[in-house]
Design an enzyme around this catalytic site. Structure first.
Site, mmCIF file in Angstrom:
data_model
loop_
_atom_site.group_PDB
_atom_site.id
_atom_site.type_symbol
_atom_site.label_atom_id
_atom_site.label_comp_id
_atom_site.label_asym_id
_atom_site.label_seq_id
_atom_site.Cartn_x
_atom_site.Cartn_y
_atom_site.Cartn_z
ATOM 1 N N GLU A 191 56.767 -9.902 -5.226
ATOM 2 C CA GLU A 191 57.939 -10.725 -4.897
ATOM 3 C C GLU A 191 59.237 -10.087 -5.410
ATOM 4 O O GLU A 191 60.086 -10.759 -5.989
ATOM 5 C CB GLU A 191 57.760 -12.142 -5.460
ATOM 6 C CG GLU A 191 56.598 -12.871 -4.792
ATOM 7 C CD GLU A 191 56.385 -14.300 -5.299
ATOM 8 O OE1 GLU A 191 56.734 -14.565 -6.455
ATOM 9 O OE2 GLU A 191 55.857 -15.121 -4.535
ATOM 10 N N ASP A 200 48.382 -19.204 -3.541
ATOM 11 C CA ASP A 200 49.352 -19.505 -4.607
ATOM 12 C C ASP A 200 49.330 -20.974 -5.009
ATOM 13 O O ASP A 200 50.213 -21.721 -4.621
ATOM 14 C CB ASP A 200 50.759 -19.103 -4.144
ATOM 15 C CG ASP A 200 51.768 -19.134 -5.286
ATOM 16 O OD1 ASP A 200 51.348 -19.248 -6.449
ATOM 17 O OD2 ASP A 200 52.978 -19.042 -5.011
ATOM 18 N N GLU A 206 54.156 -27.276 -8.966
ATOM 19 C CA GLU A 206 55.056 -26.676 -7.985
ATOM 20 C C GLU A 206 54.753 -27.134 -6.562
ATOM 21 O O GLU A 206 55.660 -27.361 -5.772
ATOM 22 C CB GLU A 206 54.942 -25.140 -8.077
ATOM 23 C CG GLU A 206 55.734 -24.397 -7.004
ATOM 24 C CD GLU A 206 55.628 -22.883 -7.138
ATOM 25 O OE1 GLU A 206 55.001 -22.396 -8.092
ATOM 26 O OE2 GLU A 206 56.193 -22.187 -6.263
#
Lengths: 726, 726
Positions: free
Chosen positions: A317, A391, A419
């Site tokens: 990322e 993820d 998240e």
């Protein structure tokens, strides 16, 4: 005070008045249960229970000659005084029945004649045993090290908090993971990436001069579940943390955590030699780079002799890494490992890598990248692998790396912060998710090769083992943003200590410690927790769907979104739905991600007839009309799952509402508000998702199913510019 | 418990055990004094004091039939129970001596026969009087409105907290300012501009569903000092706050604050009609723009019937405003005022304007801009003027606008957050700064025309009056980042109620309420507070220097900085020092800023012989060798002031260290840590400043003065990328 007139004894009257004063004091909101105490909630037990425990806690014998033993003593006194409503006496040796005697054989030599077998306890283990000592009945907490004594002290308190008997104890325990560590995704400006509980608890601005008392309570909470380390800064790292003035701040934090057996670690930015050292490269094979990191490690260890080591997110990322210089992840990890090795530090190298330029299925890329490196890492490197191949979704199959790299110690990375699971407000007990992953069978060495046995080193004989949890901790008064989020921190710690534990047992302990020892509370609350994880899977991403949340902020449904900067950040990449069907074909005839698993697992996931419903659309693209085991079509079952998720949240609310009055008003009200939010948002997930699928498949709603409350355009128009955690 | 063996009475033994349990409970750190209670700290009084007060608080007679009266009742019970160690009884009428009877004449008709004269009390005033009622001695709290009753309740508690007698009371009070309002520079993402106490307390993300109990405690604290409004969002405004979904959140906050007499206000972004309404202009004379704002006001008042109005920062530091359309500030303010007038809302229009393109002295620009507009504003517009002509410096002369616009009601804007005064950690009691400004004599209508008399409407007969404080409140547990910062919130509120009060008296009350009633604490603490403001002036910007802090973050000294994007953001613009001299010549022969003051003031400031030392370099550029009244040269006195500032901080530390043991450990330690930081930073300010001045003037240090600890290059190289509050 209606009895006051009958009180004749003047002393009694004085006492009664004092009691009244205290009663008034206790009624004040300053004593409101705001959650700060976490599970270390030492409120007085009911009188009968307290009386029976008092017989086993008449005095404490503990030589507090080191900071860690002083912490053990303070915690035992605090806990016993609070729980039992007494001022626990202290003595140099057991002088009456009911003593608690705690120490190592060196600090408590009176334990030597007991000939306790401490060998198997290792560095962190302890035993708690009912014995006769100096002619008195006593409870012994013994360990090889001070930190073992502290862990034993917390365990004894847990026994009292959870209502276990203290008679005839013979308990021994030692952790199955060596590195039990929280990852704080905390930036130096105080913002927490994917944090939903306020700012970072690390006040870098006032460190090292001001040591917030909260740091100590943080250490206490972690030590109570056996967490023995913390990575203080975000994996998307800022090299500034490695500057000398920041290392002084880190050292100050380390000083607070040290007595509680916690080491500090730092996320290291791979390009730091350029940013801080002025070098022209960060090539891990460049001698100047290697020298810079060795010097930096030496500098750190001068300030922090027990520094744990580095966590690294490299070539992931957008982060810099060894591949920028055409070197491998092993080259990068080993270079840092060599710098740390003289000081016994370790590297935790993350396997979370994927690239937009790689046309292959994102779910395959970490395996493809890392499996060939098996055996190439230094002995002080742990490879930190997220639980699933994408993820931290509500549900993923276990990462195929587990079992695929027998010559490399793999460390689990769980996310504790939610998240992708509703931020602070949704009640989702992650113990159930963790347990599902840990108990998954990789078949790496045949049946029974669970993920737990891989990460605890048993399967492949690794001594260096670990588990990391991405912390959900912030500056909010209740630490985690909600009462139930605290359970996820707790469960992570308990499972890092021993991955074989039951999520339900952990939930039960947590509830008794945190909310109430009353079974009328414990049973429904544990039921809520255990149901909550399947609920969120159902209302967000049922039947193996994944990564359908809003781009960037990760809040709410956005399955229609095709606008992401990278293909593999777009929901449409993951569901691949069209007029005819839905799902990501990862079977042998698709991306063949199934081949990354051991043969029996691969065969199961590959076969439409064998793949569990929970992973159906993860591994297969099937028609909307596909006939499920249930006899219904996929479309019918999919909608039913969404609706079921919403109904489960309604049930959580109904259960909670019945607990009003059995839980303190402040924590009751907060959870009640949050469950209302969760119900609204579960409904939104269901309705928006169904509206979108219908726009593709044109199918009518299955019989009995309510249509979405709003149009698809309405859901598409929603925007959340101020979503937290970004 | 040494007497326990003597206890024979079984009931007494039970009570003793219970007491012991409670004593243990009280020892728990959950009861640590973390500052959350602020000055509403109702800890038990010493026994003798409590006994004497109990005779005046035997029962409470208060009809709690409205939310505001219910709040008054709850506060009185909470306060009296806590302070006096009793469970205060309640009754429908006074049935024994020592009753407290509170209400309006309507809600407490038993007060009617007393023929209390309530006329002068207005809407917010109250009286507290010792009377005989129904044959019993009683204390009456009476007011024309429920909020007056609440204010009276807080005042009665303050009397007890500060140790005043409750016998023969005859006290009446009413506020001298109508609008007493906090300005929260809080962004919608939770960041507080120039906030040093954590994030915003407004959790916009969870509003309106979750109402943090903290909102209620915020309202209690404000009501206790008479603050009756809050602007919830930053003056650098985001139009999003005016969106309907955000207005629902604002309405939820308003619902919590309303019972405490607080109205909510919003900062309005002038260009909102374009950003939210899709208009092509925000021209205040455009009919569509006017219609949009009227519609928005109507929408707001439907949700919040008592909405206070708008605060506007226009054409200032890049904010949009009427001048973008060649309209005046009056045009802009009046357009919004017209939209709000039907609902009795007001506009607070900020006079804080200055332009880089304007070559004139920045200190003159607000006056130049606004004075010609006197008389052109609608009746529901307040012009909000910062205390000084620049920007919240440690010391500024009062703004020349005070007294210059008799036909316009001017509202004071004080800063409570310490943007330029050491952030959270420096101990600076701003009551002294506020008092200095409020007592400054403008001579606008001759001697005695104090700033206080201008802003309370007395001088120019204004009914609409107000005072605004830029809040220092955040999510930190102690609200303000430090214990002593709480005093600044408190002092602001007290002075907004009555600008004629003494800063020292307010400090004394605050100390007694917050820290201790022990004179051995109160006297030294008040002395510390009163000395602290002159200390910060001395170590940062003595003798009229100003705006020498680090650019952007405003942390630490940077007098050498000439790098700012705008000339008027550069320290060198303000000190104008060179080899020969230092200071900004604002005399008649300089920028002539002095001419903006009334003649007697102008004459004093203009004349080197008359100007107070404190403003010397604000108004004059003088040689380093200039001979001061003291007989020393300017350079000698300047260095002496710097050193004196540092010495004063050392003295604060020394005084505080003697209070160890007299103040709870947690608050003692935090302040002790912060004073250590302050001493280091005071030394840094002194040393860096002196090093820089020496680099210009080449003068040796005056005799006996220690040289700076480091080189100028060292100070210049310091960087603070993660400074809070930006």
């Amino acid at each position: 005070m209606r009895d006051q007139r009958r009180v004749r004894h003047p002393a009694l009257r004085g006492v009664a008045l004092a009691l009244l004063a205290v009663a008034a004091l206790l009624a004040r909101p300053a004593l409101a249960e705001d959650g700060y105490e976490l599970w270390l909630r030492y409120r007085p037990l009911p009188a009968a229970q307290a009386t029976s425990y008092r017989a086993h806690a008449t005095q404490l014998v503990l030589d507090a000659g080191t900071p860690t033993r002083a912490a053990a003593r303070a915690e035992l006194l605090r806990g016993l005084d609070g729980l039992l409503g007494q001022a626990t006496g202290e003595a140099k040796q057991a002088t009456r029945d009911g003593a608690i005697v705690a120490g190592t054989l060196a600090s408590a030599p009176q334990l030597v004649p007991l000939k306790l077998d401490l060998r198997a306890l290792g560095n962190d283990g302890f035993l708690i045993r009912s014995v006769t000592l100096d002619g008195h009945a006593a409870t012994v907490i013994a360990a090889n090290t001070d930190i073992g004594v502290l862990y034993g002290a917390f365990r004894l308190l847990r026994l009292v908090q959870t209502g276990q008997p203290l008679a005839q104890l013979d308990l021994r325990d030692a952790p199955r993971e060596k590195v039990r560590v929280l990852n704080h995704w905390d930036n130096l400006d105080g913002h927490v990436e994917r944090g939903y509980a306020g700012n970072s608890i690390w006040d870098w601005w006032k460190l090292p001069d001001y040591l917030d008392p909260r740091y100590t309570d943080y250490a206490r909470a972690n030590a109570s579940v056996g967490i023995n380390g913390a990575v203080l800064n975000n994996v998307n790292a800022n090299a500034t943390i490695l500057r000398h003035e920041y290392l002084l701040k880190v050292a100050a934090v380390a000083g607070v955590l040290r007595p509680y057996g916690m080491r500090v670690y730092l996320s290291a930015r791979f390009s730091a030699p350029m940013e801080l050292g002025g070098l022209k490269t960060a090539d891990p094979l460049d001698p100047a780079v290697r020298t810079w990191w060795r010097g930096k490690a030496d500098e750190i260890y001068k300030l922090i002799p027990d520094f744990g080591g580095f966590l690294v997110k490299a070539n992931s990322e957008g982060q810099p890494g060894p591949q920028d210089y055409h070197r491998s992840h092993a080259d990068g990890a080993n270079m840092l490992a060599d710098a740390l090795a003289p000081h016994s530090g370790i590297v935790m190298w993350r396997a979370f890598v994927y690239s937009n330029e790689n046309p292959d299925d994102r779910a395959k890329q970490a395996y493809t990248e890392f499996k060939p490196l098996d055996g190439q890492f230094r002995r002080n490197v742990l490879l930190q692998v997220k639980n699933g191949p994408i993820d931290f979704q509500p549900r993923e199959p276990f990462s195929p790396l587990f079992g695929a790299m027998p010559r490399t110690p793999l460390m689990m990375e769980f996310q504790v912060t939610k998240e992708y699971l509703g931020f602070a407000t949704h009640l989702v007990y992650l113990g159930a998710l963790y347990e599902e992953v840990l108990q998954a069978d990789t078949y790496a060495r045949g049946k029974g090769s669970t993920v737990a046995k891989i990460i605890d080193g048993e399967l492949d004989n690794h001594a260096l083992t670990g588990m990391a949890g991405v912390a959900n901790i912030g500056s909010d008064r209740d630490w985690c943003g909600s009462t139930f989020n605290q359970a996820n921190w707790y469960a992570f710690g308990r499972l890092a200590w021993n991955p074989a534990q039951s999520a339900r047992d952990i939930a039960t302990d947590w509830t008794r410690m945190t909310l109430s020892r009353d079974d009328a509370v414990v049973k429904p609350v544990v039921a809520m927790m255990m149901a909550s994880r399947e609920a969120v899977v159902d209302y967000m991403t049922p039947l193996g769907l994944h990564h359908l949340m809003g781009t960037g902020h990760h809040y709410g449904p956005m399955p229609w979104d095709a606008s992401g900067a990278r293909a593999d950040w777009r929901p449409v990449y993951y569901h691949r739905a069209d007029r005819n069907g839905i799902g990501f074909d990862r079977s042998r005839t698709g991306s063949n991600a199934v081949a990354q698993y051991a043969a029996p697992v691969a065969a199961q996931f590959d076969d439409l007839k064998q793949v569990p419903d929970a992973y159906l659309l993860w591994f297969h693209h099937v028609p909307w009309t596909y006939r499920m085991r249930s006899g219904h079509t996929l479309w019918e079952d999919l909608v039913a799952h969404y609706t079921h998720g919403v109904d489960e949240v309604k049930q959580l609310r109904a259960t909670w509402s019945k607990l009003q009055g059995r839980i303190d008003a402040q924590r009751y009200a907060k959870t009640a508000s949050f469950l209302a939010i969760q119900q609204n948002e579960a409904q939104w997930w269901r309705d928006a998702s169904i509206a979108y699928w219908q726009s593709l498949n044109g199918l009518p709603l299955p019989a009995g199913q309510k249509p979405p409350a709003r149009t698809l355009d309405y859901y598409k128009a929603l925007a959340f510019p101020n979503a937290p955690g970004r």
